[in-house]
Design a protein around this motif. Structure first.
Motif, short mmCIF file in Angstrom:
data_model
loop_
_atom_site.label_atom_id
_atom_site.label_comp_id
_atom_site.label_asym_id
_atom_site.label_seq_id
_atom_site.Cartn_x
_atom_site.Cartn_y
_atom_site.Cartn_z
N VAL A 4 -6.10 -2.56 -2.92
CA VAL A 4 -6.92 -1.79 -3.86
C VAL A 4 -7.45 -2.73 -4.95
O VAL A 4 -6.67 -3.29 -5.71
N GLU A 5 -8.75 -2.93 -4.95
CA GLU A 5 -9.33 -3.83 -5.94
C GLU A 5 -9.84 -3.07 -7.16
O GLU A 5 -9.84 -3.59 -8.26
N SER A 6 -10.29 -1.85 -6.91
CA SER A 6 -10.77 -1.08 -8.06
C SER A 6 -10.53 0.40 -7.87
O SER A 6 -10.40 0.90 -6.74
N PHE A 27 -9.80 -2.29 -12.73
CA PHE A 27 -9.66 -3.34 -11.73
C PHE A 27 -8.21 -3.81 -11.58
O PHE A 27 -7.42 -3.68 -12.51
N ALA A 28 -7.92 -4.38 -10.42
CA ALA A 28 -6.59 -4.94 -10.17
C ALA A 28 -6.32 -6.03 -11.20
O ALA A 28 -7.21 -6.82 -11.54
N GLY A 29 -5.10 -6.06 -11.72
CA GLY A 29 -4.73 -7.09 -12.69
C GLY A 29 -5.08 -6.72 -14.12
O GLY A 29 -4.96 -7.56 -15.01
N SER A 160 3.07 -0.66 -3.84
CA SER A 160 2.06 0.26 -4.37
C SER A 160 1.08 -0.52 -5.24
O SER A 160 1.48 -1.21 -6.16
N PRO A 161 -0.22 -0.40 -4.96
CA PRO A 161 -1.20 -1.16 -5.72
C PRO A 161 -1.49 -0.59 -7.11
O PRO A 161 -2.10 -1.26 -7.93
N ILE A 162 -1.08 0.65 -7.35
CA ILE A 162 -1.35 1.28 -8.64
C ILE A 162 -0.01 1.65 -9.29
O ILE A 162 0.87 2.18 -8.63
#
Lengths: 267, 232
Positions: A4-6, A27-29, A160-162
């Motif tokens: 997941v980038e955004s 955004f990621a990060g 988990s990306p979020i």
């Protein structure tokens, strides 16, 4: 787990039906703070993100992942793993040692990565005020140690990306280090908080009012500059707390240090 | 009328999940609550404006009681003009399952019950279409993940949804899942997904004395030999 980038939040409406007029990309990060009075609707926003709302929840918001709407298969397909949550109310309830616990979590991910368990363990100890060992039972960790282990585990082991964080206290765990750790793992971090340090430490803050997004504010240069001084006030408070705990005196000299903005004192 | 069977261990949060689900559904929803000795849920449902019938199995096997009365529940729901009927029952022995072929079956388990619990629950979980996990807000993310993974080991195809019974977080996704629930007019000739346990012995008819002379009918004796099997 998908990359997941955004994440895009497309505004719906507040409790009174007024449109939010928002098109917000996260955004990621990056870290976004969610602020607003108790009961204003912060959890609603987090819950819209968790279920990838498609203009079908009570707020009428839409959430896009990598600029694309989610179909029902996506929404159910993650087994609740798209979003990791951390909150002050969470506890470990499993009767295992830290080592056994991390091994069990690694197994559930079918993770073959060597050294992952010791990486999580080291990182958690780095965040925690007081150290613990791999043989400590997770149920016997202090509040700060538990939080540190949950955060390290979330950053390094959970895929988990979020990450949604609900108000973590500073006691026994270094909050700012913790948030930095999560962003380094390229997660999209949302922190629901009343804490000025966390809010100003974020890249952006979403202010909620009457169930809707009232304002989206990027952290200004002035705020970023002010942050270091606010951090000193915070450091002073921890120093005072520490002295009281250690049975020491609190002297006036300590307060003057702030006026001189002498950061070296606390180093 | 769409029919949904909701089951789960006592105090897992079935009633809360149903109440939060009701808030997300447009249309008239009613509940038939099956319990054993006593139930406090009539008031809970009534105060939320939900039509409710409570069936207490008393001296009968709760699962047999359920299956003998679930067809009547559907008739009651149709007569009451419901759009959704939910039957709520506790899977008391972990052996039973109230799920019916072709009818949406939801199993509710709470994360506090321990990460390995999903492996101990039988067909009630294994044959469910949706597994609702409650109380996830008070355990760690890692335990939630292991818990969900253990659910997945027992049931490959179910939708797994975390639901917060207090705030309602997640209930919306459950309401989306119910879009797939089939409408029924009757349960006549419908089939259970899994058999009920055998029970036709002396104790079924009120015997209370213990010992071989009193044990008659369908029964199974455990082996206490050194190498005996400890499970059936």
């Amino acid at each position: 787990m998908m990359n997941v980038e955004s994440l895009t939040v497309i505004g719906g409406h507040n409790k009174h039906g007024d449109a939010e007029n928002i098109h917000l990309r996260l955004f990621a990060g990056t870290v976004t703070a969610v602020t607003g009075p108790t009961g204003s609707g912060k959890s609603r926003l987090l819950s819209d993100i968790e279920c990838l709302a498609q203009f079908d929840t009570p707020t009428g918001r839409g959430i896009l992942v990598n600029d694309a709407p989610a179909d029902d298969r996506d929404r159910f397909g993650f087994d609740g793993k798209l979003v990791a949550q951390l909150s002050q109310n969470m506890n470990f309830v499993t009767d295992l040692t830290v080592g056994e616990f991390l091994a069990m979590h690694a197994e559930s991910r079918r993770s073959e990565e060597d050294g992952l368990i010791s990486a999580v363990f080291k990182c958690a100890n780095n965040l925690a005020g007081e150290k613990f060992t791999l043989d400590t039972k997770v149920t016997q960790l202090s509040g700060g140690q538990s939080r540190a282990l949950m955060i390290a585990d979330c950053a390094l082991m959970s895929n988990s990306p979020i990450v949604l964080i609900d108000e973590i206290e500073n006691a026994g765990v270094d909050r700012r280090k913790a948030i930095a750790l999560l962003t380094r793992s390229e997660k999209i971090v949302l922190v629901s908080t009343h804490d000025p340090l966390l809010a100003l430490g974020a890249d952006m803050r979403i202010v909620i009012k009457n169930g809707g997004i009232y304002r989206v504010m990027e952290t200004s240069e002035e705020e970023k500059n002010a942050l270091s001084e606010i951090e000193m006030i915070d450091a002073l408070m921890s120093e005072v707390r520490g002295r009281i705990r250690r049975g020491e005196r609190v002297e006036y000299e300590l307060l003057r240090v702030i006026q001189r903005a002498d950061t070296r004192y606390f180093a | 009328m769409k029919l949904i069977t909701v089951s789960g261990p006592p105090s897992a949060g079935k009633t809360s999940v149903i109440l939060r689900l009701a808030e997300c559904l447009a249309g008239r929803l009613g509940v038939v609550k099956f319990d054993c000795l006593t139930s406090f849920d009539r008031e809970t449902y009534e105060s939320a404006g939900i039509p409710v019938k409570v069936g207490l199995s008393g001296k009968f096997c709760p699962d047999h009681f359920y299956v003998n009365n679930v067809d009547g529940a559907v008739e009651w729901g149709i007569r009451s003009g419901l759009d959704y009927l939910i039957t709520e029952s506790a899977g008391l022995c972990n052996r039973c399952s109230p799920h019916i072929t072709g009818i949406m079956g939801v199993c509710v388990i709470d994360c506090l019950s321990g990460v390995r619990t999903p492996r101990k629950i039988g067909p009630m979980l294994r044959l469910a279409d949706v597994v609702a996990l409650t109380k996830g807000d008070i355990v760690s993310q890692a335990e939630r993940e292991v818990f969900a993974w253990n659910v997945r080991q027992s049931n490959e195809r179910a939708q797994i949804i975390f639901i917060n019974g207090i705030t309602g977080q997640g209930a919306f996704m459950l309401s989306k899942a119910t879009e797939d629930a089939r409408s029924v007019n009757t349960l006549s000739d419908a089939r259970l997904r899994f058999t009920m346990p055998t029970a036709a012995c002396a104790y079924c008819t009120g015997e209370t004395r213990i010992g071989e002379p009193y044990q008659m009918g369908m029964m199974e004796k455990m082996s206490y030999d050194e190498y005996g099997e400890d499970e059936l």
